[in-house]
Design a protein around this motif. Structure first.
Motif, PDB file in Angstrom:
ATOM      1  N   UNK A  76      -7.494 -16.407  -5.655  1.00 35.10           N
ATOM      2  CA  UNK A  76      -5.867 -15.542  -5.987  1.00 35.10           C
ATOM      3  C   UNK A  76      -5.806 -13.926  -5.148  1.00 35.10           C
ATOM      4  N   UNK A  77      -7.531 -13.934  -5.586  1.00 34.13           N
ATOM      5  CA  UNK A  77      -7.658 -11.885  -5.915  1.00 34.13           C
ATOM      6  C   UNK A  77      -8.087 -11.519  -4.370  1.00 34.13           C
ATOM      7  N   UNK A  78      -8.968 -12.260  -3.348  1.00 35.14           N
ATOM      8  CA  UNK A  78      -9.396 -12.149  -2.087  1.00 35.14           C
ATOM      9  C   UNK A  78     -10.935 -10.912  -2.225  1.00 35.14           C
ATOM     10  N   UNK A 104      -6.139 -11.565   1.098  1.00 32.73           N
ATOM     11  CA  UNK A 104      -7.274 -10.313   2.634  1.00 32.73           C
ATOM     12  C   UNK A 104      -8.225  -9.477   1.273  1.00 32.73           C
ATOM     13  N   UNK A 105      -8.302  -8.388   2.040  1.00 38.42           N
ATOM     14  CA  UNK A 105      -9.301  -7.379   0.768  1.00 38.42           C
ATOM     15  C   UNK A 105      -9.433  -6.308   0.585  1.00 38.42           C
ATOM     16  N   UNK A 106      -8.110  -6.393  -0.654  1.00 41.12           N
ATOM     17  CA  UNK A 106      -7.666  -4.854  -1.528  1.00 41.12           C
ATOM     18  C   UNK A 106      -8.224  -4.135  -1.791  1.00 41.12           C
ATOM     19  N   UNK A 107      -9.835  -4.831  -2.029  1.00 40.76           N
ATOM     20  CA  UNK A 107     -10.678  -3.319  -2.461  1.00 40.76           C
ATOM     21  C   UNK A 107     -10.526  -2.098  -0.652  1.00 40.76           C
ATOM     22  N   UNK A 108     -10.447  -3.169   0.187  1.00 44.44           N
ATOM     23  CA  UNK A 108     -10.711  -2.226   1.663  1.00 44.44           C
ATOM     24  C   UNK A 108      -9.582  -1.305   1.878  1.00 44.44           C
ATOM     25  N   UNK A 138       3.999  -6.638  -5.866  1.00 43.48           N
ATOM     26  CA  UNK A 138       3.843  -5.852  -7.845  1.00 43.48           C
ATOM     27  C   UNK A 138       2.896  -5.150  -7.785  1.00 43.48           C
ATOM     28  N   UNK A 139       1.851  -4.506  -6.880  1.00 40.80           N
ATOM     29  CA  UNK A 139       1.016  -3.506  -7.157  1.00 40.80           C
ATOM     30  C   UNK A 139       0.448  -2.704  -5.983  1.00 40.80           C
ATOM     31  N   UNK A 140       0.960  -2.981  -4.479  1.00 42.01           N
ATOM     32  CA  UNK A 140       0.800  -2.152  -3.564  1.00 42.01           C
ATOM     33  C   UNK A 140       1.498  -1.252  -3.409  1.00 42.01           C
ATOM     34  N   UNK A 141       0.925   0.497  -3.144  1.00 38.71           N
ATOM     35  CA  UNK A 141       1.952   2.032  -3.175  1.00 38.71           C
ATOM     36  C   UNK A 141       2.776   1.313  -1.880  1.00 38.71           C
ATOM     37  N   UNK A 142       3.536   1.552  -1.794  1.00 42.46           N
ATOM     38  CA  UNK A 142       4.715   1.789  -0.268  1.00 42.46           C
ATOM     39  C   UNK A 142       3.829   2.332   0.766  1.00 42.46           C
ATOM     40  N   UNK A 143       2.675   2.934   0.562  1.00 44.08           N
ATOM     41  CA  UNK A 143       2.067   3.460   1.783  1.00 44.08           C
ATOM     42  C   UNK A 143       0.868   1.808   2.436  1.00 44.08           C
ATOM     43  N   UNK A 144       0.501   2.148   1.171  1.00 45.35           N
ATOM     44  CA  UNK A 144      -0.488   0.464   1.739  1.00 45.35           C
ATOM     45  C   UNK A 144       0.393  -0.525   1.706  1.00 45.35           C
ATOM     46  N   UNK A 145       1.533  -0.747   2.025  1.00 40.53           N
ATOM     47  CA  UNK A 145       2.188  -2.113   1.981  1.00 40.53           C
ATOM     48  C   UNK A 145       2.148  -1.868   3.377  1.00 40.53           C
ATOM     49  N   UNK A 146       3.093  -0.403   4.184  1.00 42.79           N
ATOM     50  CA  UNK A 146       3.351  -0.631   5.209  1.00 42.79           C
ATOM     51  C   UNK A 146       1.729  -0.661   5.989  1.00 42.79           C
TER      52      UNK A 146
END
Length: 227
Positions: A76-78, A104-108, A138-146
Motif C-alpha cells: 500500500x505504500x509504494x 507512486x514514489x511519495x518520498x521522491x 489524506x496526507x499529501x499537502x495541497x501543493x504536492x497533491x497538485x
C-alpha cells in the motif's frame, strides 16, 4: 432535499462503478471465490487484487471481458525501488491483469524530485495497460497533491485514485478537489471507507467514476432493498 432514491435516478448505474477489493491478506479461498462470483453476477466493473491472488482470480473469472481484473503494484505504500515496481507490473501483465493500480514514489514527490516520481510511473504506463495512480489524499499537502496529479497525468496515467484504504475515509470534498485538479484529463476513483450506499452516492455525485471497496455486494443489496 435530495433523497437517496432521487440520487439513484440521476446518477450512473452503480454496479459497473464498483471495483471490488480482494486485498485482505487473511481472505480465505472460499471467500475469495465467492467475491469473484459476486463480481460477475452483480455486474461489477472490476475486481482489484493483490499479486498473490492474481492468478487464482483470473482462473476463477475466466478470460478478459466486461469484468476487469486489476492488480495492485507496490501496495500500500509504494516503498520499493523503481525496478522492482516495474517488475511487479510486468509480472501482473504477464499473468492476466487488465489494468494496474500503482502506488507512486511519495518520498521522491515530497523531496521535490517530481522527475523521479514521473519517470517511475511512465515506465509502468509504457507497458500498455491502463494505470491508476493511488494518491494518499489524506496526507499529501495541497501543493504536492497538485504536483502529483500533473506528473501522473503527464506520465500517461488514465485514472487517479483518491485514498488508499488506510487511515481516514475518503470524503466527497477530496474527490471534488481531485476532479478539479484533473480537469477532465483522466478518470477519478475513490477508495477507503466506502461501506454505506449513501457514501457511495455522494462520492459519485462529486465526480468519482469508480469506487474501490471491500463491500460491493453489501452496497448493491442496500441499493436493491432500501430500508
Amino acid at each position: 432535499m435530495t433523497t437517496a432514491s432521487t440520487r439513484q435516478r440521476e446518477l450512473p448505474e452503480l454496479s459497473p462503478l464498483i471495483h471490488q477489493a480482494l486485498l485482505d491478506p487473511f481472505l480465505e479461498e472460499e471467500d475469495l471465490f465467492n467475491l469473484c462470483d459476486a463480481g460477475r453476477m452483480l455486474s461489477f466493473g472490476a475486481l482489484c487484487t493483490s499479486l498473490c491472488h492474481l492468478e487464482r482470480v483470473r482462473d476463477r473469472i475466466g478470460p478478459s471481458g466486461r469484468l476487469r481484473l486489476i492488480a495492485v503494484v507496490a501496495f500500500p505504500f509504494g516503498t520499493i525501488p523503481a525496478e522492482l515496481k516495474r517488475a511487479q507490473a510486468e509480472w501482473a501483465a504477464a499473468r492476466g491483469a487488465d489494468a494496474l493500480d500503482v502506488v507512486p514514489d511519495f518520498a521522491a514527490l515530497m523531496a521535490g524530485r517530481a522527475e523521479t516520481y514521473a519517470e517511475e510511473l511512465a515506465q509502468i504506463c509504457d507497458l500498455g495497460l491502463p494505470v491508476t495512480v493511488i494518491l494518499d489524499v489524506n496526507r499529501l499537502p495541497p501543493d504536492r497533491l497538485s504536483l502529483a496529479t500533473e506528473a501522473a497525468i503527464d506520465s500517461g496515467a488514465s485514472c487517479l485514485q483518491a485514498g488508499n484504504g488506510f487511515g481516514a475515509a475518503t470524503t466527497p470534498i477530496q474527490v471534488r478537489k481531485l476532479k478539479e485538479l484533473a480537469r477532465g484529463r483522466c478518470a477519478i476513483k475513490a477508495a477507503g471507507g466506502i461501506q454505506r450506499l449513501e457514501t457511495a452516492l455522494e462520492l459519485v455525485e462529486e465526480g468519482a467514476t469508480a469506487l474501490g471497496t471491500s463491500h460491493g455486494p453489501k452496497l448493491i443489496q442496500a441499493l436493491r432493498h432500501p430500508q
